[in-house]
Design an enzyme around this catalytic site. Structure first.
Site, PDB file in Angstrom:
ATOM      1  N   SER A  98       0.815  -1.211   0.000  1.00  0.00           N
ATOM      2  CA  SER A  98       0.000   0.000   0.000  1.00  0.00           C
ATOM      3  C   SER A  98       0.852   1.266   0.000  1.00  0.00           C
ATOM      4  O   SER A  98       1.519   1.574  -0.966  1.00  0.00           O
ATOM      5  CB  SER A  98      -0.962  -0.018   1.182  1.00  0.00           C
ATOM      6  OG  SER A  98      -1.818   1.101   1.143  1.00  0.00           O
ATOM      7  N   ASP A 121      -2.364   0.948  -3.497  1.00  0.00           N
ATOM      8  CA  ASP A 121      -3.232  -0.165  -3.907  1.00  0.00           C
ATOM      9  C   ASP A 121      -4.691   0.279  -4.001  1.00  0.00           C
ATOM     10  O   ASP A 121      -5.597  -0.525  -4.070  1.00  0.00           O
ATOM     11  CB  ASP A 121      -3.085  -1.350  -2.956  1.00  0.00           C
ATOM     12  CG  ASP A 121      -3.486  -1.042  -1.517  1.00  0.00           C
ATOM     13  OD1 ASP A 121      -3.463   0.150  -1.129  1.00  0.00           O
ATOM     14  OD2 ASP A 121      -3.836  -1.979  -0.772  1.00  0.00           O
ATOM     15  N   ASP A 157      -4.047   5.949  -2.510  1.00  0.00           N
ATOM     16  CA  ASP A 157      -2.797   5.328  -2.086  1.00  0.00           C
ATOM     17  C   ASP A 157      -2.422   4.268  -3.128  1.00  0.00           C
ATOM     18  O   ASP A 157      -3.127   4.094  -4.123  1.00  0.00           O
ATOM     19  CB  ASP A 157      -2.896   4.768  -0.660  1.00  0.00           C
ATOM     20  CG  ASP A 157      -3.992   3.731  -0.485  1.00  0.00           C
ATOM     21  OD1 ASP A 157      -4.733   3.461  -1.463  1.00  0.00           O
ATOM     22  OD2 ASP A 157      -4.125   3.186   0.623  1.00  0.00           O
ATOM     23  N   ASP A 178      -7.131   1.244  -2.163  1.00  0.00           N
ATOM     24  CA  ASP A 178      -8.301   0.875  -1.347  1.00  0.00           C
ATOM     25  C   ASP A 178      -8.760   2.071  -0.496  1.00  0.00           C
ATOM     26  O   ASP A 178      -9.749   1.983   0.222  1.00  0.00           O
ATOM     27  CB  ASP A 178      -8.021  -0.355  -0.473  1.00  0.00           C
ATOM     28  CG  ASP A 178      -6.852  -0.182   0.480  1.00  0.00           C
ATOM     29  OD1 ASP A 178      -6.151   0.853   0.400  1.00  0.00           O
ATOM     30  OD2 ASP A 178      -6.638  -1.086   1.312  1.00  0.00           O
TER      31      ASP A 178
END
Length: 452
Positions: free
Chosen positions: A97, A238, A236, A240
């Site tokens: 992340s 990734d 961010d 999510d």
């Protein structure tokens, strides 16, 4: 063997000393032995080490007898989506992340994309890694799986495309993976995207994508202003989590987005339950009640929120940390659904984002989350509670301590993941009171720390 990459909710560590392909292969084997999974989704982010780690992980999964369905370069939410949509036994996302670029990690789920955390299997997987392994009598198979088209169709199902009107949106993927999804969505939407740091690049030439850090916000804010965009969105690595900027380039606290999304969602569903965290609550409670919904408080953290959403069959859940969860998304968090809903609201209402948010900030001004590193957090929290609970209207321990008075409230809690305490303060339409109480609490925490 260094297993320090195993955390409370996921795996994160420096490559190669804390996480590497050799360990990833063992983790794959252990995952199958502990969970019994036979069909597993594997995806990976844009980090330079991700492909090698994902390939080793897949080798371990297959050696232990599981079939691997490789969805390739993606965001965490595509692993969640694919695991539930294709009714797999589990899924593993290789990502760190917003951690430094020499780090990597994994997020694991079971059937229906239920999170696997330290209290329901992650510690067992860690312990199993230390024991020797034998190969399964029958090796698993490997199959690439294309999920982007089904995922895009699913995302578009949250909005009324006919109600959308042309507008300009600045989008900042931070050289993470979000740009790939924006490029796909762009073909179906009447929006013009101003693309900032758009290309996926694991070297992170513009810094690690973490828009919660104030120093990482300027590029998005500047693009909004320069291009006259209706809003800005940053993700961010990734994707999510997503972060919003209004048409003036102002960063919007995640707290106010929770209320906005709850309102937008309840308008569509005509009621239902909304899960929120205890840090800042009054704005969310107000909007949910006005929209005919029921607000329910849950301990902070994705594993807690997701479980509570399942228990309550909640339509939406939101945390002020920019995690937003949706019942129809397997109760998982998505960084794409929120901005689509906000864009839809702007088109339908004809209002600017600042006008939607300003009224809420005025009604419930908040400090934003303030972090302090403290030697003995439990002692400091207990002392603060003892002092402030006198004459309080309500004291709650859903997560840390929340203390409420008629015209202001605060939450003080220990981080689930770092050695810090986190303070949030809000008031009813009284900015000076909120600021005064924030300073007072910080000074008291400082005094108690120095005494201790």
């Amino acid at each position: 063997m260094d297993l320090s990459c195993f955390k409370a909710y996921d795996l994160r560590g420096r490559v190669p000393d804390q996480l590497n392909p050799a360990l990833a292969e063992k983790i794959g084997r252990a995952y199958v032995e502990i969970t019994g999974a036979r069909k597993v989704i594997v995806g990976y982010d844009i980090r330079l080490s991700s492909l090698d780690i994902a390939e080793a992980l897949s080798s371990g999964l297959m050696a232990a007898g599981a079939d691997v369905f490789d969805i390739g370069l993606c965001g965490t939410e595509q692993v969640y989506f694919a695991t539930s949509h294709y009714k797999m036994d589990g899924g593993i996302m290789v990502t760190a992340s917003h951690n430094p670029k020499d780090h990597n990690g994994m997020k694991m789920v079971g059937p229906e994309s239920r999170p696997i955390s330290s209290d329901n299997g992650l510690n067992d997987i860690r312990d199993r890694v230390l024991e020797p392994f034998g190969d399964a009598p029958e090796q698993g198979c490997y199959e690439p799986l294309e999920v982007m088209s089904a995922y895009i169709d699913h995302l578009l199902g949250y909005i009324d495309a006919a109600s959308l009107t042309p507008m300009t949106i600045a989008v900042n993927a931070g050289n993470g993976g979000a740009g790939l999804v924006i490029d796909e969505l762009e073909q179906h939407l009447p929006f013009e995207f101003v693309k900032v740091h758009h290309e996926p690049d694991g070297h992170f030439p513009n810094g690690v994508p973490n828009p919660i850090l104030p120093e990482n916000r300027a590029a998005t804010a500047d693009a909004v202003i320069a291009e006259g965009a209706a809003m800005g969105i940053a993700w961010d690595g990734d994707y999510d989590r997503c972060f919003f900027f209004d048409e003036n380039g102002r960063f919007i606290e995640g707290y106010y987005i929770v209320g906005l999304l709850a309102d937008q969602f309840l308008r569509k569903t005509g009621g239902g339950k909304v899960i929120h965290d205890p840090r800042l609550t009054w704005n969310t409670l107000d909007l949910v009640e006005a929209a005919g919904g029921e607000a329910i408080e849950s301990k902070t953290g994705h594993a807690f929120i997701k479980q509570r959403m399942r228990d309550e069959d909640a339509v939406y859940g939101g945390e002020m940390s920019a995690h937003h969860y949706f019942r129809d998304f397997a109760y998982c968090d998505s960084g794409m659904i929120p901005w689509l809903l906000v864009a839809e609201r702007l088109c339908q209402s004809g209002q600017t984002l600042s006008s939607l948010i300003d009224a809420r900030i005025e009604a419930y001004p908040a400090s934003g989350e303030i972090n302090r590193t403290i030697d003995d957090p439990p002692k400091v929290i207990a002392a603060i509670e003892a002092k402030y609970s006198v004459g309080a209207k309500n004291v709650s321990h859903v997560d840390g301590v929340s203390i409420e008075f008629d015209d202001w409230r605060f939450n003080l809690r220990m981080s689930n993941t770092e050695p810090v305490v986190r303070l949030n303060v809000e008031s009813r339409a009284d900015i000076p009171l909120m600021e005064e109480k924030t300073e007072e609490l910080l000074a008291e925490m400082q005094r108690l720390t120095e005494e201790g």
